[in-house]
Design an enzyme around this catalytic site. Structure first.
Site, PDB file in Angstrom:
ATOM      1  N   ARG A   1       1.321  -1.026  -0.061  1.00  0.00           N
ATOM      2  CA  ARG A   1       0.030  -0.152  -0.187  1.00  0.00           C
ATOM      3  C   ARG A   1       0.512   0.767   0.156  1.00  0.00           C
ATOM      4  NH1 ARG A   1       2.129   3.178   4.367  1.00  0.00           N
ATOM      5  NH2 ARG A   1       0.850   1.733   6.477  1.00  0.00           N
TER       6      ARG A   1
ATOM      7  N   GLU B   1      -7.395   6.833   7.402  1.00  0.00           N
ATOM      8  CA  GLU B   1      -6.136   7.479   8.191  1.00  0.00           C
ATOM      9  C   GLU B   1      -5.613   8.785   7.448  1.00  0.00           C
ATOM     10  OE1 GLU B   1      -3.397   5.536  10.930  1.00  0.00           O
ATOM     11  OE2 GLU B   1      -1.716   6.794   9.846  1.00  0.00           O
TER      12      GLU B   1
ATOM     13  N   ARG C   1      -5.517   5.804   0.819  1.00  0.00           N
ATOM     14  CA  ARG C   1      -4.539   4.305   0.210  1.00  0.00           C
ATOM     15  C   ARG C   1      -5.226   3.655  -0.766  1.00  0.00           C
ATOM     16  NH1 ARG C   1      -2.054   3.274   6.025  1.00  0.00           N
ATOM     17  NH2 ARG C   1      -1.373   4.763   6.560  1.00  0.00           N
TER      18      ARG C   1
ATOM     19  N   CYS D   1       0.403  10.687   9.271  1.00  0.00           N
ATOM     20  CA  CYS D   1       1.648  10.280  10.489  1.00  0.00           C
ATOM     21  C   CYS D   1       3.427   9.629   9.851  1.00  0.00           C
ATOM     22  CB  CYS D   1       1.365   8.574  11.200  1.00  0.00           C
ATOM     23  SG  CYS D   1       2.635   7.644  12.109  1.00  0.00           S
TER      24      CYS D   1
ATOM     25  N   THR E   1       5.545   8.194  10.778  1.00  0.00           N
ATOM     26  CA  THR E   1       5.662   7.000   9.850  1.00  0.00           C
ATOM     27  C   THR E   1       5.712   6.424   8.900  1.00  0.00           C
ATOM     28  OG1 THR E   1       3.757   5.591  10.601  1.00  0.00           O
ATOM     29  CG2 THR E   1       5.537   6.277  12.370  1.00  0.00           C
TER      30      THR E   1
ATOM     31  N   ARG F   1       4.239   0.290   2.726  1.00  0.00           N
ATOM     32  CA  ARG F   1       4.128  -0.709   3.009  1.00  0.00           C
ATOM     33  C   ARG F   1       3.733  -1.941   2.111  1.00  0.00           C
ATOM     34  NH1 ARG F   1       2.197  -4.349   7.559  1.00  0.00           N
ATOM     35  NH2 ARG F   1       0.422  -3.656   6.878  1.00  0.00           N
TER      36      ARG F   1
ATOM     37  N   ARG G   1       3.801  -7.087  12.605  1.00  0.00           N
ATOM     38  CA  ARG G   1       2.288  -7.378  13.233  1.00  0.00           C
ATOM     39  C   ARG G   1       1.420  -8.512  12.973  1.00  0.00           C
ATOM     40  NH1 ARG G   1       0.670  -1.567   9.575  1.00  0.00           N
ATOM     41  NH2 ARG G   1       2.155   0.058  10.449  1.00  0.00           N
TER      42      ARG G   1
ATOM     43  N   GLU H   1      -2.378  -3.324  12.430  1.00  0.00           N
ATOM     44  CA  GLU H   1      -1.410  -2.936  13.641  1.00  0.00           C
ATOM     45  C   GLU H   1      -2.142  -2.865  15.023  1.00  0.00           C
ATOM     46  OE1 GLU H   1      -0.679   0.879  12.618  1.00  0.00           O
ATOM     47  OE2 GLU H   1       1.188   1.619  13.456  1.00  0.00           O
TER      48      GLU H   1
END
Ligand code: ADP
Ligand code: ARG
Length: 356
Positions: free
Chosen positions: A122, A221, A225, A267, A269, A276, A304, A309
Site C-alpha cells: 500500500r 487515516e 490508501r 503520520c 512513520t 508498506r 504485526r 496494526e
C-alpha cells in the site's frame, strides 16, 4: 485520563510518564516551551499533534501532523522524530522511482506455497491543500471523497471496479470485509484519539477492482490508501498492479508533496514513499524464538499481527513488512522487504528442518 483538548494537561501526562515514544523523547521541556503557542496555517496546534501519543503512552511514535504545515511549524519535534524513526541522518528524500517494471529481478517469493498466505503493498496519499484529520471539516471530507471517486472512474481493465461508501454499508458487510483484510477498522483507539474518526463515517469508503486485487481506502487515516493485494507470494505481480493504478490516479489528482519528506501523510512513520509492502507469513518456529523482534529489527522489518496494526498473531502467522519508508526510493523499499522476507523464510526453513 487528561482533558484531551487541553495542551497543558496532555503535556503534563506525557512529560511525567515513562512513555518510550519518539514524541516523548524529542519533545523536551525546552522544545515544548518553544512550540506550545504555535499554530499552523490550517489552524493546527501542538495538542492536535500529540493528543494520541499523550493518551496512549505505549505509542511507539506518538505524534501525528495536524496538517501538511505541521511538519515545519513544529519542526523542533518532528524533524528529530522523523530521523529517528526512518533511521536517516539527513532530512532528504529521493525522487520517486518504481524500478524497471519489465526487469524487476524478483517474482514469486514462495513459489511452492510453503510460507506465504498473501502479499499486499500500500501507499498513502494526501490531496494537496487539505488538512489532515484534526483540521479537516465535514465538508472537506465530502469534497475529498467526491474528487477521489471521480478519479477512480478513470481506472480501466483489471483495475476497473466500484466505490462503496461506508455510510451505505450494512454492519455485517463491514465486519466481514474487515475480517477478510480488505476494509479498514473503525475501532482503533490510537487513531481515534488522533481525531481519525471525527465525523465518522462521513466521506469514508472503499473502492474495489472487480477482481478485488486493487483497492483504495478513502479518508481513513490518510485521504487515500492505494492498495494492491493477492493470495500467495507473487510480489512482482502485486507491485506492477500498484504502480499501474497509482500512475493512473496521479493523472487526475494532485497529491501533497514536500521537498524534504516526499509524499506527505498524517503520520510521520509513513512519510516519503509512504509504502508498506507486507506478507502474511507462516513462521510458527521463528516467531517463538526469543530474539524474533531483534531479528526483524536487524532486517529493517516490522512484525504485526494478522488483523493489522496493534493486533496479535494467530497460529504463528505474522504480517511482516518494510519498516523504513523515507530516505529511500519506492523500489528500494520493496527490495528491502523482499530481501528481509527471503531471510525470514531461510531462518524458518532451517528451524523446520532441525525439527524433522
Ligand atoms: P496499513 O497497511 O494501512 O498500515 P494495517 O496494518 O492496519 O494497515 O493493515 C490493514 C489491513 O490489511 C488489515 O486487515 C491487515 O490484516 C491487512 N493486511 C496487511 N498486510 C496483508 C497481507 N500481506 N495480506 C493480507 N492482508 C494484509
Ligand atoms: N501512533 C501510533 C504509534 O505511535 C501508530 C504509529 C504508526 N501507525 C500508523 N497507523 N500511523 O505507535
Amino acid at each position: 485520563m487528561p482533558d484531551k483538548s487541553s495542551l497543558e494537561n496532555l503535556w503534563e501526562r506525557v512529560s511525567k510518564s515513562d512513555s518510550k515514544s519518539l514524541m516523548k523523547k524529542h519533545l523536551t521541556p525546552s522544545v515544548y516551551k518553544r512550540l506550545k503557542d504555535k499554530v499552523t496555517n490550517y489552524g493546527g496546534s501542538l495538542a492536535d499533534c500529540i493528543r494520541s501519543g499523550a493518551v496512549h503512552l505505549k505509542s511507539h511514535c506518538g505524534i501525528y501532523a495536524s496538517d501538511p504545515d505541521a511538519y515545519d511549524t513544529f519542526s523542533d519535534v518532528f524533524y528529530p522524530v522523523i530521523k529517528d524513526y526512518h533511521k536517516v541522518d539527513k532530512l532528504e528524500h529521493p525522487a520517486p522511482d518504481f524500478g524497471d517494471l519489465d526487469d524487476l529481478g524478483f517474482g514469486d517469493l514462495d513459489p511452492k506455497n510453503q510460507f506465504i498466505n498473501s502479499t499486499r503493498i500500500r501507499v498513502g496519499r494526501s490531496h494537496a491543500n487539505y488538512g489532515f484529520p484534526p483540521t479537516t471539516s465535514k465538508d472537506d471530507r465530502i469534497e475529498m471523497e467526491k474528487i477521489t471517486v471521480d478519479a477512480l472512474r478513470s481506472l480501466r481493465g483489471e483495475l476497473a471496479g466500484k466505490y462503496y461508501s461506508l455510510q451505505g454499508m450494512t454492519p455485517e458487510v463491514q465486519k466481514q470485509m474487515t475480517e477478510d483484510h480488505f476494509l479498514f477498522r473503525d475501532d482503533d483507539p490510537v487513531l481515534g484519539d488522533a481525531n481519525g474518526y471525527d465525523d465518522w463515517p462521513t466521506g469514508r469508503g472503499i473502492f474495489f477492482s472487480n477482481n478485488k486485487k486493487f483497492l483504495v481506502w478513502v479518508n481513513e487515516e490518510d485521504h487515500l490508501r492505494i492498495i494492491s493485494m493477492q493470495q500467495g507470494g507473487n510480489l512482482a505481480e502485486v507491485w506492477k498492479r500498484l504502480v499501474k493504478g497509482l500512475t493512473t490516479l496521479e493523472k487526475k489528482l494532485t497529491f501533497a508533496h514536500h521537498p524534504k519528506f516526499g509524499y506527505l501523510t498524517f503520520c510521520p512513520t509513513n512519510l516519503g514513499t509512504t509504502l508498506r509492502a507486507s506478507v502474511h507469513i507462516r513462521i510458527p518456529n521463528l516467531s517463538q524464538r526469543k530474539d524474533f523482534k531483534e531479528v526483524c529489527e536487524s532486517l529493517n522489518l516490522q512484525p504485526r499481527g494478522i488483523h493489522g496494526e496493534h493486533s496479535d498473531s494467530v497460529g504463528g502467522v505474522y504480517d511482516i513488512s518494510n519498516k523504513r519508508r523515507m530516505g529511500l526510493s519506492e523500489i528500494e523499499a520493496v527490495q528491502e522487504m523482499r530481501k528481509g522476507v527471503e531471510k525470514i523464510i531461510q531462518l524458518e526453513s532451517q528451524l523446520r528442518n532441525t525439527k524433522k
